[in-house]
Design an enzyme around this catalytic site. Sequence first.
Site: not given
Ligand code: MV4
Length: 491
Positions: A237, A293
Amino acid sequence: MRFFEKILIANRGEIAIRVMRACRELDIETVAIYSDADANALHVKYADEAFNVGEAHPSKSYLNMDRIIDIAHKSGAEAIHPGYGFLAENPKFAGLCEKEGIVFIGPSSKTIGIMGSKLGSKHMMEAAGVPVLPYTPNGVTSAEAACAAADKIGYPLIVKASAGGGGIGMQIVPDPGALAEAIEKGMRTAKSAFGDATVFLEKYLTRPRHIEVQVLADSHGNRIHLFERECSIQRRHQKLVEESPCPIMTPELREMMTGSALTVAKESGYTNAGTVEFLYDGKDYYFMEMNTRLQVEHTITEMVTGIDIVHQQLAVAANEELPFAQEDVTLRGHAIECRINAEDPLNNFVADPGKIRRYRSPGGPGIRLDSGIHMGYAIPPNYDSMIAKLCAWSQTRPMAIRRMRRAISEYIILGVKTTLPLHYAIMNNAEYIAGNTHTHFLQEEHIAKTLERYQRDEDARMQTLAGSFGKEKKIAAITAAVNTYLAGKQR
Ligand code: MV4
């Protein structure tokens, strides 16, 4: 034009300097705050005045609300810019500023509060017709109670903390057998990280793109978007590479996504600069959250639109009207940002603070470098490891990539390990070049290929580095340092 006479910047490092640069251009005096660890930092020297705000630990300094408000009063600052991180999305701090008659340069405490609840903001946006993924609107407290809802959503699903955001406390649930433990763990993490155990379930997308829309809103009801950024390349992240526009954007998708982003801004009573995050699965897009932000990666939007976002933040905070309409904003060319962190990319990205022994920054056409470091500076171990943002602009994406490679090849940072070699490898990766990025880019097959490629490219790169210094003695010193650096990395 002079929106304020004096403002306080409640932050450190490159972003404090970024905000002060806009202030200097606008004849606004600046007040810096600094912790004991930052007495020699560049942002302190850049400011017109600087005040010690406390001990190194953020809770004693950059998060010390009462002390920051005191300094604002004492110095006569009319407004506070929070930068990003620290107090930037804290509704209590924004509320305190409002109560104390200090302008908080950002949205209202009320809007920050609305967006702080991931569940609440999803409700609001769903009701306004913005697409969201299937989720449990009332949150969940146990697997037994959530079982039926989970089956309806389907697997894989994800447990998220309502008070979370930025990926903190998320639990992926591959099948029903893993649900109970994930909910329990999610609630425990949410409680300890945010003091609020509320979690909810949501359908999980396995390899989505993270696409976000920059918006600007003034206090007169004018709202515009500044197009989108693709931010899929990240690890744990922490974003590493961002670009604008998104390489796979179409006019139709952009129309819908930016429209949704402006709906989100309108529904939440948004003012100032903000970012609406979406996930895109190649077919549909879904609202995730809104970041209330100025974001790290606002720089690339500035490069493709020519708009100074911090300037606009200051104007809007002073109740000015946005000086342009949507149709005045145009997208020109392509910009990429590499976040340079003092970390070892070959050793699990472990932070590597310390003294910068050799430093030479890149420049030339289309390059922008925002940083708070210099030769001889000692990076303190107490804060985020991001030390610079290297941005490249060109007319086309392929040329922006080439320009970024060229800039990386000019960039010398010796004394601490950095993510520069990884960025060079990414800029040479075939999948990246083809625009095939998603949130698991660094975890999947491409990274192996990328790192192999990087090994081959590294020698040539270091030759370039040494060459850019010119003088024989310096070349020898740098080559020796580079060899030591490489020997350490190839363990
Ligand atoms: C998710 C997702 C997949 N499915 N929600 C991570 C940060 C937040 N703002 C939203 N995020 C995510 N939410 C659902 N339903 C994937 C992400 C995601 C992520 C997840 C695992 C590894 C890296 C990621 C990078 C960006 C967003």
